[in-house]
Design a protein around this motif. Structure first.
Motif, PDB file in Angstrom:
ATOM      1  N   THR A   1      13.330   7.521  -5.083  1.00 21.02           N
ATOM      2  CA  THR A   1      14.258   8.561  -4.639  1.00 21.02           C
ATOM      3  C   THR A   1      13.517   9.834  -4.228  1.00 21.02           C
ATOM      4  O   THR A   1      14.081  10.666  -3.533  1.00 21.02           O
ATOM      5  CB  THR A   1      15.286   8.910  -5.738  1.00 21.02           C
ATOM      6  OG1 THR A   1      14.609   9.470  -6.857  1.00 21.02           O
ATOM      7  CG2 THR A   1      16.093   7.708  -6.134  1.00 21.02           C
ATOM      8  N   LYS A   2      12.275   9.984  -4.645  1.00 19.97           N
ATOM      9  CA  LYS A   2      11.480  11.162  -4.300  1.00 19.97           C
ATOM     10  C   LYS A   2      10.763  11.013  -2.953  1.00 19.97           C
ATOM     11  O   LYS A   2      10.138  11.942  -2.492  1.00 19.97           O
ATOM     12  CB  LYS A   2      10.469  11.455  -5.398  1.00 19.97           C
ATOM     13  CG  LYS A   2      11.089  11.841  -6.715  1.00 19.97           C
ATOM     14  CD  LYS A   2      10.030  12.059  -7.767  1.00 19.97           C
ATOM     15  CE  LYS A   2      10.660  12.373  -9.100  1.00 19.97           C
ATOM     16  NZ  LYS A   2       9.643  12.504 -10.146  1.00 19.97           N
ATOM     17  N   LEU A   3      10.783   9.817  -2.388  1.00 28.18           N
ATOM     18  CA  LEU A   3      10.066   9.590  -1.125  1.00 28.18           C
ATOM     19  C   LEU A   3      10.719  10.295   0.029  1.00 28.18           C
ATOM     20  O   LEU A   3      11.860  10.478   0.159  1.00 28.18           O
ATOM     21  CB  LEU A   3       9.968   8.078  -0.821  1.00 28.18           C
ATOM     22  CG  LEU A   3       9.176   7.255  -1.833  1.00 28.18           C
ATOM     23  CD1 LEU A   3       9.223   5.782  -1.421  1.00 28.18           C
ATOM     24  CD2 LEU A   3       7.737   7.708  -1.916  1.00 28.18           C
TER      25      LEU A   3
ATOM     26  N   LEU B   1       9.966  -5.315  -8.183  1.00 23.41           N
ATOM     27  CA  LEU B   1      10.327  -4.744  -6.878  1.00 23.41           C
ATOM     28  C   LEU B   1      10.277  -3.228  -6.833  1.00 23.41           C
ATOM     29  O   LEU B   1      10.477  -2.636  -5.774  1.00 23.41           O
ATOM     30  CB  LEU B   1      11.711  -5.250  -6.467  1.00 23.41           C
ATOM     31  CG  LEU B   1      11.791  -6.762  -6.218  1.00 23.41           C
ATOM     32  CD1 LEU B   1      13.221  -7.181  -5.931  1.00 23.41           C
ATOM     33  CD2 LEU B   1      10.855  -7.183  -5.089  1.00 23.41           C
ATOM     34  N   THR B   2      10.007  -2.588  -7.962  1.00 20.75           N
ATOM     35  CA  THR B   2       9.941  -1.115  -7.974  1.00 20.75           C
ATOM     36  C   THR B   2       8.562  -0.598  -8.358  1.00 20.75           C
ATOM     37  O   THR B   2       8.423   0.549  -8.762  1.00 20.75           O
ATOM     38  CB  THR B   2      11.010  -0.534  -8.931  1.00 20.75           C
ATOM     39  OG1 THR B   2      10.832  -1.099 -10.228  1.00 20.75           O
ATOM     40  CG2 THR B   2      12.418  -0.809  -8.434  1.00 20.75           C
ATOM     41  N   ILE B   3       7.547  -1.436  -8.215  1.00 15.49           N
ATOM     42  CA  ILE B   3       6.180  -1.015  -8.544  1.00 15.49           C
ATOM     43  C   ILE B   3       5.719   0.092  -7.604  1.00 15.49           C
ATOM     44  O   ILE B   3       5.099   1.058  -8.018  1.00 15.49           O
ATOM     45  CB  ILE B   3       5.214  -2.221  -8.510  1.00 15.49           C
ATOM     46  CG1 ILE B   3       5.491  -3.112  -9.716  1.00 15.49           C
ATOM     47  CG2 ILE B   3       3.758  -1.763  -8.484  1.00 15.49           C
ATOM     48  CD1 ILE B   3       4.773  -4.438  -9.694  1.00 15.49           C
ATOM     49  N   GLY B   4       6.045  -0.056  -6.326  1.00 15.03           N
ATOM     50  CA  GLY B   4       5.656   0.967  -5.351  1.00 15.03           C
ATOM     51  C   GLY B   4       4.152   1.127  -5.276  1.00 15.03           C
ATOM     52  O   GLY B   4       3.399   0.152  -5.262  1.00 15.03           O
ATOM     53  N   THR B   5       3.704   2.348  -5.281  1.00 20.52           N
ATOM     54  CA  THR B   5       2.265   2.641  -5.164  1.00 20.52           C
ATOM     55  C   THR B   5       1.635   2.955  -6.518  1.00 20.52           C
ATOM     56  O   THR B   5       0.496   3.404  -6.577  1.00 20.52           O
ATOM     57  CB  THR B   5       2.046   3.823  -4.210  1.00 20.52           C
ATOM     58  OG1 THR B   5       2.771   4.953  -4.715  1.00 20.52           O
ATOM     59  CG2 THR B   5       2.520   3.488  -2.799  1.00 20.52           C
TER      60      THR B   5
ATOM     61  N   ILE C   1      10.395  -1.275   0.345  1.00 18.28           N
ATOM     62  CA  ILE C   1       9.989  -1.694  -0.992  1.00 18.28           C
ATOM     63  C   ILE C   1       8.526  -2.131  -0.951  1.00 18.28           C
ATOM     64  O   ILE C   1       8.151  -2.974  -0.134  1.00 18.28           O
ATOM     65  CB  ILE C   1      10.879  -2.823  -1.523  1.00 18.28           C
ATOM     66  CG1 ILE C   1      12.292  -2.297  -1.734  1.00 18.28           C
ATOM     67  CG2 ILE C   1      10.318  -3.420  -2.805  1.00 18.28           C
ATOM     68  CD1 ILE C   1      13.273  -3.321  -2.208  1.00 18.28           C
ATOM     69  N   ALA C   2       7.742  -1.541  -1.819  1.00 20.10           N
ATOM     70  CA  ALA C   2       6.329  -1.908  -1.932  1.00 20.10           C
ATOM     71  C   ALA C   2       6.100  -2.478  -3.323  1.00 20.10           C
ATOM     72  O   ALA C   2       6.646  -1.976  -4.297  1.00 20.10           O
ATOM     73  CB  ALA C   2       5.448  -0.681  -1.709  1.00 20.10           C
ATOM     74  N   SER C   3       5.317  -3.527  -3.380  1.00 22.56           N
ATOM     75  CA  SER C   3       5.004  -4.126  -4.671  1.00 22.56           C
ATOM     76  C   SER C   3       3.552  -4.574  -4.652  1.00 22.56           C
ATOM     77  O   SER C   3       2.803  -4.265  -3.727  1.00 22.56           O
ATOM     78  CB  SER C   3       5.944  -5.292  -4.969  1.00 22.56           C
ATOM     79  OG  SER C   3       5.789  -5.711  -6.309  1.00 22.56           O
ATOM     80  N   ASP C   4       3.186  -5.310  -5.657  1.00 23.66           N
ATOM     81  CA  ASP C   4       1.831  -5.820  -5.801  1.00 23.66           C
ATOM     82  C   ASP C   4       1.894  -7.340  -5.685  1.00 23.66           C
ATOM     83  O   ASP C   4       2.744  -7.974  -6.319  1.00 23.66           O
ATOM     84  CB  ASP C   4       1.287  -5.400  -7.177  1.00 23.66           C
ATOM     85  CG  ASP C   4      -0.088  -5.937  -7.442  1.00 23.66           C
ATOM     86  OD1 ASP C   4      -1.060  -5.312  -6.990  1.00 23.66           O
ATOM     87  OD2 ASP C   4      -0.181  -6.991  -8.105  1.00 23.66           O
TER      88      ASP C   4
END
Length: 173
Positions: free
Chosen positions: A171-173, A107-111, A6-9
């Motif tokens: 899900t695309k990662l 928690l779903t910000i991602g990149t 999980i990636a966030s800001d």
């Protein structure tokens, strides 16, 4: 099963934590006010009369207090109690589920750089609007109560969409 990181800001998480704490404190303050008005209206358990002096007879419902010489003050306390109970109920219906959406969005910000800014704005609007809604409800300010309720709802729905987009991208990662 796919494992993801999980990636966030950092700023988005900070704003989310601040909104969560502020709304928790707001709900706690309203619970304290509800307790205050419950005492004044005679709506506490009978044994609670020993906790404070100069209060009406306590009987859970305030029925005994309404026959006292303090009828006007008891009526006013009951009206305030009803108002604060409705604020508590509205918070249970909107703030608690809304905070789940706020955290899902964070928690779903991602990149997605735009998603962090979008989340920060929506989370701030949600938090501010829920506090403003409660104040407007407590002080009988219409139509502002409805305006702030609607703003918070729009912000929560927008963060829900943001969370879904982020989850789909995971899900695309």
């Amino acid at each position: 099963m796919t494992t993801i990181a999980i990636a966030s800001d950092a700023t988005a998480i900070l704003v989310t934590v601040i909104v969560t704490v502020v709304l928790h404190l707001k709900m706690f303050c309203n619970a304290l006010m509800t307790g205050h008005y419950r005492f004044a209206a005679g709506g506490r358990p009978p044994e609670d009369h020993i906790l404070r002096s100069g209060i009406p007879t306590q009987d859970f419902h305030g029925a005994a207090a309404s026959t006292s010489a303090q009828d006007d003050s008891v009526r006013a306390a009951k009206a305030s109690l009803d108002r604060h109970l409705r604020i508590l109920a509205n918070d249970n219906e909107n703030v608690l589920p809304g905070l789940f959406v706020v955290w899902a969005s964070a928690l779903t910000i991602g990149t997605r750089d735009w998603a962090a800014t979008f989340h920060i704005v929506c989370a701030a609007v949600f938090g501010f609007s829920r506090v403003a809604h409660s104040l407007c409800y407590a002080y009988s300010k219409q139509p502002w109560r409805t305006v702030f309720w609607a703003l918070a709802l729009v912000a929560a729905v927008a963060m829900g969409v943001n969370a879904i987009i982020g989850a789909v991208e995971y899900t695309k990662l």
